[in-house]
Motif scaffolding. Structure first.
Motif, PDB file in Angstrom:
ATOM      1  N   LYS A 120       7.143   8.274  -6.583  1.00  0.00           N
ATOM      2  CA  LYS A 120       8.156   9.120  -7.213  1.00  0.00           C
ATOM      3  C   LYS A 120       7.927   9.102  -8.729  1.00  0.00           C
ATOM      4  O   LYS A 120       7.024   9.732  -9.219  1.00  0.00           O
ATOM      5  CB  LYS A 120       9.561   8.630  -6.869  1.00  0.00           C
ATOM      6  CG  LYS A 120      10.157   8.950  -5.504  1.00  0.00           C
ATOM      7  CD  LYS A 120       9.301   9.111  -4.375  1.00  0.00           C
ATOM      8  CE  LYS A 120       9.995   9.376  -3.068  1.00  0.00           C
ATOM      9  NZ  LYS A 120       9.217   8.945  -1.915  1.00  0.00           N
ATOM     10  N   SER A 121       8.740   8.354  -9.458  1.00  0.00           N
ATOM     11  CA  SER A 121       8.652   8.372 -10.923  1.00  0.00           C
ATOM     12  C   SER A 121       7.330   7.839 -11.467  1.00  0.00           C
ATOM     13  O   SER A 121       6.901   8.231 -12.549  1.00  0.00           O
ATOM     14  CB  SER A 121       9.810   7.555 -11.520  1.00  0.00           C
ATOM     15  OG  SER A 121      11.030   8.247 -11.378  1.00  0.00           O
ATOM     16  N   VAL A 122       6.671   6.941 -10.744  1.00  0.00           N
ATOM     17  CA  VAL A 122       5.415   6.363 -11.236  1.00  0.00           C
ATOM     18  C   VAL A 122       4.271   7.369 -11.119  1.00  0.00           C
ATOM     19  O   VAL A 122       3.317   7.319 -11.896  1.00  0.00           O
ATOM     20  CB  VAL A 122       5.108   5.046 -10.493  1.00  0.00           C
ATOM     21  CG1 VAL A 122       3.783   4.441 -10.955  1.00  0.00           C
ATOM     22  CG2 VAL A 122       6.235   4.040 -10.713  1.00  0.00           C
ATOM     23  N   GLY A 123       4.342   8.271 -10.141  1.00  0.00           N
ATOM     24  CA  GLY A 123       3.406   9.374 -10.083  1.00  0.00           C
ATOM     25  C   GLY A 123       2.115   9.126  -9.325  1.00  0.00           C
ATOM     26  O   GLY A 123       1.159   9.882  -9.473  1.00  0.00           O
ATOM     27  N   THR A 124       2.063   8.084  -8.487  1.00  0.00           N
ATOM     28  CA  THR A 124       0.857   7.862  -7.686  1.00  0.00           C
ATOM     29  C   THR A 124       1.300   7.449  -6.284  1.00  0.00           C
ATOM     30  O   THR A 124       2.190   8.080  -5.732  1.00  0.00           O
ATOM     31  CB  THR A 124      -0.071   6.840  -8.371  1.00  0.00           C
ATOM     32  OG1 THR A 124      -1.237   6.676  -7.574  1.00  0.00           O
ATOM     33  CG2 THR A 124       0.574   5.516  -8.653  1.00  0.00           C
ATOM     34  N   VAL A 125       0.699   6.457  -5.688  1.00  0.00           N
ATOM     35  CA  VAL A 125       1.105   6.032  -4.351  1.00  0.00           C
ATOM     36  C   VAL A 125       1.090   4.508  -4.298  1.00  0.00           C
ATOM     37  O   VAL A 125       0.325   3.846  -5.002  1.00  0.00           O
ATOM     38  CB  VAL A 125       0.171   6.633  -3.265  1.00  0.00           C
ATOM     39  CG1 VAL A 125      -1.228   6.043  -3.348  1.00  0.00           C
ATOM     40  CG2 VAL A 125       0.748   6.437  -1.866  1.00  0.00           C
ATOM     41  N   SER A 174       0.811  -1.220   0.000  1.00  0.00           N
ATOM     42  CA  SER A 174       0.000   0.000   0.000  1.00  0.00           C
ATOM     43  C   SER A 174       0.845   1.271   0.000  1.00  0.00           C
ATOM     44  O   SER A 174       0.361   2.327  -0.384  1.00  0.00           O
ATOM     45  CB  SER A 174      -0.964   0.004   1.194  1.00  0.00           C
ATOM     46  OG  SER A 174      -1.895  -1.053   1.047  1.00  0.00           O
ATOM     47  N   THR A 175       2.094   1.190   0.466  1.00  0.00           N
ATOM     48  CA  THR A 175       3.037   2.309   0.374  1.00  0.00           C
ATOM     49  C   THR A 175       4.448   1.765   0.199  1.00  0.00           C
ATOM     50  O   THR A 175       4.714   0.594   0.523  1.00  0.00           O
ATOM     51  CB  THR A 175       3.038   3.207   1.640  1.00  0.00           C
ATOM     52  OG1 THR A 175       3.524   2.430   2.749  1.00  0.00           O
ATOM     53  CG2 THR A 175       1.667   3.761   1.942  1.00  0.00           C
ATOM     54  N   GLY A 176       5.344   2.605  -0.266  1.00  0.00           N
ATOM     55  CA  GLY A 176       6.749   2.218  -0.335  1.00  0.00           C
ATOM     56  C   GLY A 176       7.329   2.012   1.048  1.00  0.00           C
ATOM     57  O   GLY A 176       8.173   1.134   1.259  1.00  0.00           O
ATOM     58  N   TYR A 177       6.887   2.807   1.994  1.00  0.00           N
ATOM     59  CA  TYR A 177       7.313   2.642   3.393  1.00  0.00           C
ATOM     60  C   TYR A 177       7.004   1.224   3.871  1.00  0.00           C
ATOM     61  O   TYR A 177       7.843   0.559   4.486  1.00  0.00           O
ATOM     62  CB  TYR A 177       6.594   3.682   4.255  1.00  0.00           C
ATOM     63  CG  TYR A 177       6.848   3.574   5.743  1.00  0.00           C
ATOM     64  CD1 TYR A 177       7.860   4.292   6.344  1.00  0.00           C
ATOM     65  CD2 TYR A 177       6.053   2.755   6.543  1.00  0.00           C
ATOM     66  CE1 TYR A 177       8.084   4.199   7.715  1.00  0.00           C
ATOM     67  CE2 TYR A 177       6.267   2.644   7.902  1.00  0.00           C
ATOM     68  CZ  TYR A 177       7.283   3.378   8.488  1.00  0.00           C
ATOM     69  OH  TYR A 177       7.505   3.274   9.840  1.00  0.00           O
ATOM     70  N   GLN A 178       5.795   0.743   3.562  1.00  0.00           N
ATOM     71  CA  GLN A 178       5.413  -0.588   4.025  1.00  0.00           C
ATOM     72  C   GLN A 178       6.188  -1.695   3.314  1.00  0.00           C
ATOM     73  O   GLN A 178       6.399  -2.765   3.882  1.00  0.00           O
ATOM     74  CB  GLN A 178       3.913  -0.786   3.844  1.00  0.00           C
ATOM     75  CG  GLN A 178       3.098  -0.025   4.864  1.00  0.00           C
ATOM     76  CD  GLN A 178       1.615  -0.162   4.601  1.00  0.00           C
ATOM     77  OE1 GLN A 178       1.131   0.267   3.556  1.00  0.00           O
ATOM     78  NE2 GLN A 178       0.892  -0.739   5.524  1.00  0.00           N
TER      79      GLN A 178
END
Length: 415
Positions: free
Chosen positions: A260-265, A127-131
């Motif tokens: 980032k480059s993908v442009g969403t979350v 659900s996030t890059g953090y996760q």
């Protein structure tokens, strides 16, 4: 006690066990900053976003130079159309975890797009890059194992290590020699995972991945590379610094983000390890989190497929980065890297007062950048961080340099 008696308030807070009292120094520092009349550098509101490079802030058209929107995909017509269609077809959200009712066709299509982009057998969307970092670090290594990480690793990597049971070993930032030494001191028992980042987001410097991967392999370690800030524009296919370094075959896990480059979350891990899929059953930040909305994975999949053919955008982004780095250096600013190593350019300033003044002068000139200070940076380091976009025009880069010149002279940062 009167409301304007902060010393008495702090004493009373401590006496009553107020859990916020530990933040009193930070609260006072922030208030003192705001009392000088500057805007809150960490409270900017985008009233209207006009494009990947322009927004309205307090009624002023402002060039965005601090958004990590490296490839400018947030307003791509195909990406936006895919999100709208998915919203119509599947609704606003899944209301469930990926392992229950939260996997729709769009989630699988997004993972297929990632596998095609990276050329891997497996992909997991979080659900996030953090996760994604939280999940891998906390799950893959047990209490008899070791995670060896760069001292400047992202907070999500450190937090993942804290959530797990592995033994943590840090090495000096980007030091191949220190990595070798630390690995050499570990006992023969237990597994080991070396965690690296392609691009380090604070200073914009890149890791010497070729040498570091060789050292890690020499010591029998598995390797994870976070390509959050390298995906899209490093390497022949835009996969990241690890691709440009030619170490794809030796890296066990690549972690990334859609923000980032993908442009969403969203976030992801890709791998060729034959046992990789078991992570879907044992990774708590994956199992116990609601999945991304269908509209988000639709935009991500569409963007990722387009990034596979974004050679012209990559070339223009590198042109922008090199122009801005040289231009700022020629003006007399102190840049963190001797040359443009990524799409991030960090301008070092001597203290917080001048950093805040420079940030304020830039926002008044119509340029938004990120301000960073300890503890986000090493002790005593204050900087303004610029992140370029492939959609910044040549004219906008000219305008950015002119406005930096005016702001720098106004606050005494340059002569």
């Amino acid at each position: 006690m009167t409301p304007d008696d902060p010393d008495r308030q702090s004493a009373d807070d401590a006496a009553t066990g107020d859990l916020f009292s530990k933040f009193d120094a930070l609260i006072a520092e922030r208030q003192a900053l705001l009392d000088t009349g500057v805007r809150d550098p960490f409270g900017i509101v985008m009233d209207e976003v006009l494009s990947p490079t322009l927004a309205m802030i307090k009624g002023k058209e402002t060039i965005l130079l601090g958004t990590y929107n490296y490839m400018g995909m947030t307003f791509d017509p195909d990406v936006v159309a895919a999100g709208k269609q998915a919203l119509d077809d599947f609704g606003s959200g899944t209301t469930g975890s990926r392992v229950l009712n939260g996997t729709y066709q769009g989630h699988k299509e997004c993972e297929e797009a990632l596998k095609a982009f990276y050329g891997t057998e497996y992909a997991m969307v979080f659900s996030t890059g953090y996760q994604a970092n939280l999940g891998l670090m906390s799950t893959i290594a047990g209490k008899e194992d070791y995670i060896i990480l760069d001292a400047d690793s992202h907070a999500s990597i450190y937090d993942g290590c804290a959530l797990g049971n592995a033994q943590i070993v840090r090495f000096r930032h980007n030091s191949v020699e220190d990595l070798d030494k630390r690995l050499g001191r570990l006992p023969a028992t237990g597994g080991r995972l070396v965690v690296l980042e392609g691009v380090y987001s604070m200073l914009g410097d890149i890791a010497p991945l070729k040498e570091m991967v060789a050292v890690a392999k020499k010591h029998g370690a598995m390797i994870a590379v976070d390509e959050a800030h390298g995906m899209g524009f490093f390497g022949p296919n835009g996969r990241g610094v690890f691709e440009e370094a030619g170490v794809e075959a030796d890296v066990d896990f690549v972690i990334g983000t859609f923000s980032k480059s993908v442009g969403t979350v969203g976030g992801f891990i890709v791998s060729n390890h034959p046992k990789f899929e078991v992570l879907r059953l044992v990774c708590r930040p994956y199992v116990f989190t609601a999945s991304l909305p269908p509209s988000v994975v639709a935009t991500a999949a569409t963007s990722i497929r387009k990034l596979m053919h974004a050679g012209d955008k990559r070339a223009h982004l590198w042109k922008n980065s090199k122009r801005l780095h040289k231009g700022l250096r020629d003006l007399g600013f102190n840049i963190a890297t001797p040359e443009a190593q990524s799409a991030i350019i960090a301008i070092l300033l001597p203290d917080q007062a001048q950093t805040v003044a420079m940030w304020q002068a830039l926002i008044e000139q119509g340029v938004y950048v990120n301000m960073a200070r300890p503890p986000a940076t090493p002790a005593g380091m204050f900087l303004l961080r610029c992140s370029l976009c492939a959609d910044h025009s040549d004219t906008q880069v000219d305008q950015i340099l002119e406005r930096f010149k005016a702001a720098g002279r106004a606050v005494g940062a340059i002569g």
